[in-house]
Design a protein around this motif. Structure first.
Motif, short mmCIF file in Angstrom:
data_model
loop_
_atom_site.label_atom_id
_atom_site.label_comp_id
_atom_site.label_asym_id
_atom_site.label_seq_id
_atom_site.Cartn_x
_atom_site.Cartn_y
_atom_site.Cartn_z
N LEU A 251 -7.81 -1.68 0.53
CA LEU A 251 -8.17 -0.29 0.23
C LEU A 251 -9.58 0.02 0.71
O LEU A 251 -9.81 1.07 1.32
CB LEU A 251 -8.06 -0.02 -1.26
N CYS B 58 0.85 -1.18 0.00
CA CYS B 58 0.00 0.00 0.00
C CYS B 58 0.89 1.24 0.00
O CYS B 58 1.86 1.32 0.75
CB CYS B 58 -0.91 0.00 1.23
N PHE C 151 -12.77 -0.17 -11.89
CA PHE C 151 -11.71 -0.52 -10.95
C PHE C 151 -10.36 -0.58 -11.66
O PHE C 151 -9.36 -0.10 -11.14
CB PHE C 151 -12.01 -1.86 -10.27
N GLU C 152 -10.34 -1.16 -12.85
CA GLU C 152 -9.09 -1.29 -13.60
C GLU C 152 -8.49 0.07 -13.92
O GLU C 152 -7.28 0.28 -13.78
CB GLU C 152 -9.32 -2.09 -14.89
N SER D 10 -11.17 3.71 2.55
CA SER D 10 -12.34 4.21 1.83
C SER D 10 -13.35 4.78 2.81
O SER D 10 -13.32 4.49 4.00
CB SER D 10 -12.98 3.10 0.99
N LEU E 184 -3.58 -8.70 -5.86
CA LEU E 184 -4.41 -7.57 -6.27
C LEU E 184 -5.77 -7.62 -5.57
O LEU E 184 -6.28 -6.59 -5.13
CB LEU E 184 -4.60 -7.58 -7.79
N GLU E 185 -6.33 -8.81 -5.43
CA GLU E 185 -7.60 -8.94 -4.72
C GLU E 185 -7.45 -8.55 -3.25
O GLU E 185 -8.29 -7.83 -2.70
CB GLU E 185 -8.11 -10.38 -4.83
N GLN F 117 -7.09 1.64 -10.82
CA GLN F 117 -5.78 1.07 -10.51
C GLN F 117 -4.69 1.74 -11.34
O GLN F 117 -3.64 2.12 -10.82
CB GLN F 117 -5.78 -0.43 -10.79
N ALA G 212 -7.20 -4.74 -3.09
CA ALA G 212 -8.50 -4.09 -3.25
C ALA G 212 -9.30 -4.16 -1.95
O ALA G 212 -9.90 -3.17 -1.53
CB ALA G 212 -9.28 -4.74 -4.39
N GLU G 213 -9.30 -5.32 -1.30
CA GLU G 213 -10.01 -5.46 -0.03
C GLU G 213 -9.41 -4.55 1.03
O GLU G 213 -10.13 -3.92 1.81
CB GLU G 213 -9.96 -6.92 0.43
#
Length: 74
Positions: free
Chosen positions: A29, A4, A61-62, A34, A22-23, A65, A26-27
């Protein structure tokens, strides 16, 4: 491994593959960086802002990123 880049955050992934990292990222973040907002965001889209005083941007999302990675390279 994914790290991060938020100031003061030392989170890093522990995952068997790049996709799994990556998964996890995302979790992380969502859970740590958020906020919930009262706005209609289309299915499959996210809202981001790269700097504290920037406008919110609605994107995939892409693309979010890519924008995040680009902002870290500045």
């Amino acid at each position: 491994m994914k790290r991060c880049s938020h100031p003061g955050c030392s989170w890093q992934s522990i995952a068997p593959s790049g996709d799994a990292a990556l998964e996890q990222f995302a979790e992380h973040l969502v859970e740590s960086h958020s906020k919930t907002v009262d706005v209609d965001i289309p299915e499959g889209m996210v809202q981001i802002r790269l700097h504290e005083d920037d406008e919110w941007v609605t994107t995939t999302f892409e693309e979010a990123q890519k924008l995040h990675d680009w902002s870290q390279d500045e």
